[in-house]
Every structure is written in structure tokens, then in C-alpha cells.
Design a protein around this motif. Structure first.
Motif, PDB file in Angstrom:
ATOM      1  N   THR A 108       9.342  -1.060   2.708  1.00  0.00           N
ATOM      2  CA  THR A 108       9.455  -1.739   1.418  1.00  0.00           C
ATOM      3  C   THR A 108       8.165  -2.482   1.094  1.00  0.00           C
ATOM      4  O   THR A 108       7.664  -2.413  -0.032  1.00  0.00           O
ATOM      5  CB  THR A 108      10.642  -2.722   1.429  1.00  0.00           C
ATOM      6  N   ASP A 109       7.634  -3.181   2.089  1.00  0.00           N
ATOM      7  CA  ASP A 109       6.365  -3.897   1.882  1.00  0.00           C
ATOM      8  C   ASP A 109       5.241  -2.925   1.544  1.00  0.00           C
ATOM      9  O   ASP A 109       4.424  -3.188   0.649  1.00  0.00           O
ATOM     10  CB  ASP A 109       5.986  -4.705   3.129  1.00  0.00           C
ATOM     11  N   ALA A 110       5.191  -1.811   2.264  1.00  0.00           N
ATOM     12  CA  ALA A 110       4.148  -0.808   2.001  1.00  0.00           C
ATOM     13  C   ALA A 110       4.288  -0.247   0.589  1.00  0.00           C
ATOM     14  O   ALA A 110       3.294  -0.105  -0.137  1.00  0.00           O
ATOM     15  CB  ALA A 110       4.212   0.317   3.028  1.00  0.00           C
ATOM     16  N   LEU A 111       5.517   0.048   0.187  1.00  0.00           N
ATOM     17  CA  LEU A 111       5.754   0.575  -1.163  1.00  0.00           C
ATOM     18  C   LEU A 111       5.325  -0.447  -2.222  1.00  0.00           C
ATOM     19  O   LEU A 111       4.678  -0.093  -3.213  1.00  0.00           O
ATOM     20  CB  LEU A 111       7.229   0.939  -1.342  1.00  0.00           C
ATOM     21  N   ARG A 112       5.647  -1.703  -1.990  1.00  0.00           N
ATOM     22  CA  ARG A 112       5.262  -2.756  -2.937  1.00  0.00           C
ATOM     23  C   ARG A 112       3.736  -2.855  -3.036  1.00  0.00           C
ATOM     24  O   ARG A 112       3.166  -2.952  -4.129  1.00  0.00           O
ATOM     25  CB  ARG A 112       5.846  -4.096  -2.498  1.00  0.00           C
ATOM     26  N   ASN A 113       3.065  -2.814  -1.893  1.00  0.00           N
ATOM     27  CA  ASN A 113       1.604  -2.918  -1.894  1.00  0.00           C
ATOM     28  C   ASN A 113       0.948  -1.708  -2.565  1.00  0.00           C
ATOM     29  O   ASN A 113       0.005  -1.866  -3.349  1.00  0.00           O
ATOM     30  CB  ASN A 113       1.084  -3.075  -0.460  1.00  0.00           C
ATOM     31  N   ILE A 114       1.453  -0.518  -2.261  1.00  0.00           N
ATOM     32  CA  ILE A 114       0.902   0.678  -2.887  1.00  0.00           C
ATOM     33  C   ILE A 114       1.174   0.672  -4.385  1.00  0.00           C
ATOM     34  O   ILE A 114       0.330   1.084  -5.189  1.00  0.00           O
ATOM     35  CB  ILE A 114       1.453   1.946  -2.205  1.00  0.00           C
ATOM     36  N   SER A 115       2.335   0.167  -4.764  1.00  0.00           N
ATOM     37  CA  SER A 115       2.657   0.062  -6.192  1.00  0.00           C
ATOM     38  C   SER A 115       1.669  -0.851  -6.912  1.00  0.00           C
ATOM     39  O   SER A 115       1.212  -0.539  -8.018  1.00  0.00           O
ATOM     40  CB  SER A 115       4.085  -0.466  -6.363  1.00  0.00           C
TER      41      SER A 115
END
Length: 116
Positions: free
Chosen positions: A52-59
Motif C-alpha cells: 500500500t505504501d509503495a502504491l501510494r508513493n508510486i502514485s
């Protein structure tokens, strides 16, 4: 004077019953399996949180890149900025798929793990 080495048989019985209830073979196995299941469940949850954190950062990165690329494309009309916009969209799509894959893998592992 009572014998100091004498222990009431009821006290001995209570101790034996307590040991059997808490240290019996099946109790230890079930308790260990439950602890192992909880550990796997927690690890799975952490993996999903990390995804989730990775997805948020990539977003955040993809949205910023898309905004810059769009502004530059509108200002210059240069196709390379249109390509950058498509790359940012692809990056977001891949990150979303990674998130879904990690969530599915975590759920599969947890469902397959014996709970005790």
C-alpha cells in the motif's frame, strides 16, 4: 506439630490438573499452531501494508510526472512529453497490478496455512 514435608493431596491434585490443562501434548501443539498462524497473518498484513505504501508513493510520483509532462506537452507540443505521460500511466498500472498480486498472494498463503 504437623510434618513440614506433608502436602495436602488436594493441593497436589490441583497442581497436576493445572499442568495437564496447560502443558498437555495437544494443548502445546494447538497453542504453537495458533501462534504460528498469528505470525503468518501478521507478516501477510505487513506485506500488504508495504505494498500500500509503495502504491501510494508510486502514485505520487506518477501523478507529478503526468502533470509536468502534460504541462510541457501543452506548452511545446513535443511528442516526447506525450510519451512521458503514457509512461507515467503505465507505471501506475503496473504498481496497481503489483499491489493486487501481493494482496492475493498474502491471502492465499494465509488461507493455506493451518490455523491449529
Amino acid at each position: 506439630m504437623p510434618d513440614p514435608s506433608y502436602v495436602n493431596s488436594q493441593v497436589i491434585d490441583v497442581i497436576n490438573q493445572s499442568q495437564a490443562a496447560t502443558m498437555g501434548h495437544q494443548v502445546v501443539l494447538t497453542s504453537g499452531a495458533g501462534k504460528a498462524y498469528q505470525s503468518v497473518a501478521q507478516s501477510s498484513a505487513i506485506a500488504v501494508q508495504d505494498a500500500t505504501d509503495a502504491l501510494r508513493n508510486i502514485s505520487t510520483i506518477a501523478t507529478t510526472a503526468a502533470g509536468v509532462a502534460m504541462a510541457q506537452f501543452l506548452a511545446t507540443g513535443d511528442k516526447k512529453y506525450s510519451d512521458a505521460l503514457q509512461n507515467a500511466q503505465a507505471m501506475m498500472k503496473n504498481a496497481t497490478q503489483d499491489f493486487a498480486d501481493i494482496g492475493s498472494a498474502a491471502a492465499t498463503i494465509l488461507k493455506a496455512f493451518p490455523s491449529g
